[in-house]
Design a protein around this motif. Structure first.
Motif, PDB file in Angstrom:
ATOM      1  N   ASN A   1      69.193  22.992 110.697  1.00 12.43           N
ATOM      2  CA  ASN A   1      67.782  23.234 111.005  1.00 12.43           C
ATOM      3  C   ASN A   1      66.950  23.333 109.730  1.00 12.43           C
ATOM      4  OD1 ASN A   1      68.545  23.311 113.700  1.00 12.43           O
ATOM      5  ND2 ASN A   1      68.422  25.541 113.862  1.00 12.43           N
ATOM      6  N   LEU A   2      67.489  24.014 108.707  1.00  9.78           N
ATOM      7  CA  LEU A   2      66.786  24.144 107.431  1.00  9.78           C
ATOM      8  C   LEU A   2      66.605  22.777 106.774  1.00  9.78           C
ATOM      9  CD1 LEU A   2      65.548  25.927 105.171  1.00  9.78           C
ATOM     10  CD2 LEU A   2      67.872  26.068 104.203  1.00  9.78           C
ATOM     11  N   ILE A   3      67.640  21.970 106.765  1.00 11.45           N
ATOM     12  CA  ILE A   3      67.546  20.632 106.174  1.00 11.45           C
ATOM     13  C   ILE A   3      66.534  19.789 106.942  1.00 11.45           C
ATOM     14  CG2 ILE A   3      68.833  18.466 105.828  1.00 11.45           C
ATOM     15  CD1 ILE A   3      71.257  20.296 105.098  1.00 11.45           C
ATOM     16  N   HIS A   4      66.571  19.877 108.257  1.00 13.99           N
ATOM     17  CA  HIS A   4      65.629  19.122 109.090  1.00 13.99           C
ATOM     18  C   HIS A   4      64.178  19.529 108.784  1.00 13.99           C
ATOM     19  CE1 HIS A   4      64.329  16.800 112.586  1.00 13.99           C
ATOM     20  NE2 HIS A   4      63.502  17.796 112.828  1.00 13.99           N
ATOM     21  N   SER A   5      63.924  20.834 108.721  1.00 14.66           N
ATOM     22  CA  SER A   5      62.550  21.287 108.475  1.00 14.66           C
ATOM     23  C   SER A   5      62.110  21.030 107.033  1.00 14.66           C
ATOM     24  CB  SER A   5      62.394  22.767 108.827  1.00 14.66           C
ATOM     25  OG  SER A   5      63.164  23.582 107.972  1.00 14.66           O
ATOM     26  N   SER A   6      63.037  21.101 106.081  1.00 17.70           N
ATOM     27  CA  SER A   6      62.683  20.902 104.669  1.00 17.70           C
ATOM     28  C   SER A   6      62.272  19.475 104.361  1.00 17.70           C
ATOM     29  CB  SER A   6      63.868  21.297 103.775  1.00 17.70           C
ATOM     30  OG  SER A   6      64.167  22.660 103.917  1.00 17.70           O
ATOM     31  N   TRP A   7      62.837  18.501 105.089  1.00 22.06           N
ATOM     32  CA  TRP A   7      62.529  17.094 104.836  1.00 22.06           C
ATOM     33  C   TRP A   7      61.970  16.406 106.085  1.00 22.06           C
ATOM     34  CZ3 TRP A   7      66.766  19.309 102.286  1.00 22.06           C
ATOM     35  CH2 TRP A   7      66.691  19.275 100.898  1.00 22.06           C
ATOM     36  N   SER A   8      61.363  17.170 106.969  1.00 15.96           N
ATOM     37  CA  SER A   8      60.710  16.630 108.179  1.00 15.96           C
ATOM     38  C   SER A   8      61.615  15.680 108.952  1.00 15.96           C
ATOM     39  CB  SER A   8      59.397  15.939 107.801  1.00 15.96           C
ATOM     40  OG  SER A   8      58.544  16.825 107.117  1.00 15.96           O
ATOM     41  N   GLY A   9      62.882  16.018 109.021  1.00 14.87           N
ATOM     42  CA  GLY A   9      63.830  15.202 109.783  1.00 14.87           C
ATOM     43  C   GLY A   9      64.202  13.887 109.126  1.00 14.87           C
ATOM     44  N   GLN A  10      63.844  13.696 107.861  1.00 13.59           N
ATOM     45  CA  GLN A  10      64.074  12.416 107.187  1.00 13.59           C
ATOM     46  C   GLN A  10      65.243  12.423 106.206  1.00 13.59           C
ATOM     47  OE1 GLN A  10      62.276   9.593 108.136  1.00 13.59           O
ATOM     48  NE2 GLN A  10      61.820  11.120 109.704  1.00 13.59           N
ATOM     49  N   LYS A  11      65.950  13.520 106.065  1.00 11.32           N
ATOM     50  CA  LYS A  11      67.063  13.597 105.112  1.00 11.32           C
ATOM     51  C   LYS A  11      68.375  13.245 105.817  1.00 11.32           C
ATOM     52  CE  LYS A  11      67.354  15.037 101.309  1.00 11.32           C
ATOM     53  NZ  LYS A  11      67.259  14.181 100.120  1.00 11.32           N
ATOM     54  N   ARG A  12      69.073  12.247 105.306  1.00 14.77           N
ATOM     55  CA  ARG A  12      70.429  11.946 105.776  1.00 14.77           C
ATOM     56  C   ARG A  12      71.356  12.956 105.133  1.00 14.77           C
ATOM     57  NH1 ARG A  12      69.698   5.756 104.376  1.00 14.77           N
ATOM     58  NH2 ARG A  12      68.551   5.108 106.221  1.00 14.77           N
ATOM     59  N   PHE A  13      72.124  13.640 105.962  1.00 14.93           N
ATOM     60  CA  PHE A  13      72.974  14.719 105.471  1.00 14.93           C
ATOM     61  C   PHE A  13      74.360  14.607 106.075  1.00 14.93           C
ATOM     62  CE2 PHE A  13      74.678  19.088 106.189  1.00 14.93           C
ATOM     63  CZ  PHE A  13      74.897  19.425 104.871  1.00 14.93           C
ATOM     64  N   SER A  14      75.383  14.745 105.230  1.00 11.05           N
ATOM     65  CA  SER A  14      76.757  14.799 105.717  1.00 11.05           C
ATOM     66  C   SER A  14      77.493  15.900 104.967  1.00 11.05           C
ATOM     67  CB  SER A  14      77.466  13.456 105.543  1.00 11.05           C
ATOM     68  OG  SER A  14      77.485  13.060 104.189  1.00 11.05           O
ATOM     69  N   PHE A  15      78.406  16.529 105.690  1.00 10.07           N
ATOM     70  CA  PHE A  15      79.187  17.636 105.142  1.00 10.07           C
ATOM     71  C   PHE A  15      80.655  17.284 105.319  1.00 10.07           C
ATOM     72  CE2 PHE A  15      81.211  21.795 105.117  1.00 10.07           C
ATOM     73  CZ  PHE A  15      80.467  22.524 104.198  1.00 10.07           C
ATOM     74  N   HIS A  16      81.352  17.104 104.217  1.00 10.39           N
ATOM     75  CA  HIS A  16      82.760  16.711 104.222  1.00 10.39           C
ATOM     76  C   HIS A  16      83.590  17.920 103.780  1.00 10.39           C
ATOM     77  CE1 HIS A  16      81.333  12.565 104.542  1.00 10.39           C
ATOM     78  NE2 HIS A  16      80.410  12.970 103.687  1.00 10.39           N
ATOM     79  N   SER A  17      84.653  18.198 104.513  1.00 10.30           N
ATOM     80  CA  SER A  17      85.451  19.396 104.253  1.00 10.30           C
ATOM     81  C   SER A  17      86.881  19.034 103.893  1.00 10.30           C
ATOM     82  CB  SER A  17      85.501  20.263 105.514  1.00 10.30           C
ATOM     83  OG  SER A  17      84.232  20.587 105.970  1.00 10.30           O
ATOM     84  N   ILE A  18      87.339  19.540 102.772  1.00  7.70           N
ATOM     85  CA  ILE A  18      88.759  19.494 102.436  1.00  7.70           C
ATOM     86  C   ILE A  18      89.212  20.944 102.574  1.00  7.70           C
ATOM     87  CG2 ILE A  18      90.490  18.975 100.679  1.00  7.70           C
ATOM     88  CD1 ILE A  18      88.593  16.800  99.636  1.00  7.70           C
ATOM     89  N   ILE A  19      89.863  21.229 103.708  1.00  4.85           N
ATOM     90  CA  ILE A  19      90.088  22.595 104.161  1.00  4.85           C
ATOM     91  C   ILE A  19      91.477  22.756 104.778  1.00  4.85           C
ATOM     92  CG2 ILE A  19      87.651  23.071 104.632  1.00  4.85           C
ATOM     93  CD1 ILE A  19      88.206  22.319 107.598  1.00  4.85           C
ATOM     94  N   THR A  20      91.766  23.978 105.193  1.00  6.49           N
ATOM     95  CA  THR A  20      92.908  24.216 106.071  1.00  6.49           C
ATOM     96  C   THR A  20      92.408  23.844 107.462  1.00  6.49           C
ATOM     97  OG1 THR A  20      93.549  26.096 104.688  1.00  6.49           O
ATOM     98  CG2 THR A  20      94.617  25.893 106.856  1.00  6.49           C
ATOM     99  N   ARG A  21      92.841  22.683 107.938  1.00  2.00           N
ATOM    100  CA  ARG A  21      92.359  22.209 109.237  1.00  2.00           C
ATOM    101  C   ARG A  21      92.747  23.182 110.342  1.00  2.00           C
ATOM    102  NH1 ARG A  21      94.686  16.180 108.455  1.00  2.00           N
ATOM    103  NH2 ARG A  21      93.073  15.404 107.056  1.00  2.00           N
ATOM    104  N   PRO A  22      91.810  23.462 111.264  1.00  3.24           N
ATOM    105  CA  PRO A  22      92.137  24.337 112.383  1.00  3.24           C
ATOM    106  C   PRO A  22      93.381  23.837 113.122  1.00  3.24           C
ATOM    107  CG  PRO A  22      89.787  23.965 112.288  1.00  3.24           C
ATOM    108  CD  PRO A  22      90.413  23.033 111.276  1.00  3.24           C
TER     109      PRO A  22
END
Length: 190
Positions: free
Chosen positions: A113-134
């Protein structure tokens, strides 16, 4: 391209709370970019990722991204230089734990929601995780302290890659993340 590094450390110290870390052997720079020789960029990134300090046991990667966006919104120069309005933002998180707090700033949807409001819905965003997979009990019983539940949720919400923190070599996972980022560049934001 531009690359920068922060930590999952939520404390208000020089290297935490969503601040960018100086690039090792980067002459005071905080950003690695495509103007550098590839070998130099790779070496500097590798050296910067090897953290000498003892961070907080309270890992908060989502909060770190949230705070970075808040810093962008507050016109902090490093973030303004890094998070350009006309570029995508891809986060690669490496952690053997999950988000350790439950405030708004730790919530995957609140970050979106913060990313959407900060760039008026125009920011392409991806979150990649190298984690202990559930559910990966083998990883959890060795190097993975806790399942990365919220990191996994955020990766799924953004079409990100979910890698395995217990792998001895991250090369294939990083290639998968790079391919995911390239594919995001091919999409059109409506």
């Amino acid at each position: 391209y531009q690359l920068a590094v922060t930590t999952t450390d939520p404390r208000d110290v020089n290297l935490g709370d969503g601040r960018l870390i100086p690039i090792k052997n980067g002459n005071g720079r905080y950003i690695i970019d495509s103007s550098q020789e590839v070998a130099t960029a790779q070496t500097q990134l590798s050296q910067t990722l090897q953290r000498p300090e003892t961070g907080s046991g309270s890992e908060q990667g989502i909060r770190a991204v949230y705070r970075s966006v808040e810093r962008y919104n507050n016109n902090e120069s490093n973030m303004r230089s890094f998070m350009r309005s006309d570029s995508q933002l891809a986060v690669v998180l490496i952690s053997d734990e999950d988000e350790s707090d439950n405030t708004t700033k730790n919530d995957p949807q609140a970050l979106l929601n913060l990313i959407h409001s900060s760039w008026s819905g125009q920011k392409r965003f991806s979150f990649h995780s190298i984690i202990t997979r559930p559910g990966d009990t083998a990883c959890r019983s060795t190097y993975g302290a806790t399942y990365g539940e919220r990191y996994s949720i955020l990766s799924n919400l953004t079409g990100g890659i979910i890698g395995n923190v217990c792998e001895m070599d991250y090369a294939n996972q990083v290639r998968g993340v790079a391919e995911g980022i390239r594919n995001l560049l091919k999409t059109l934001t409506l």
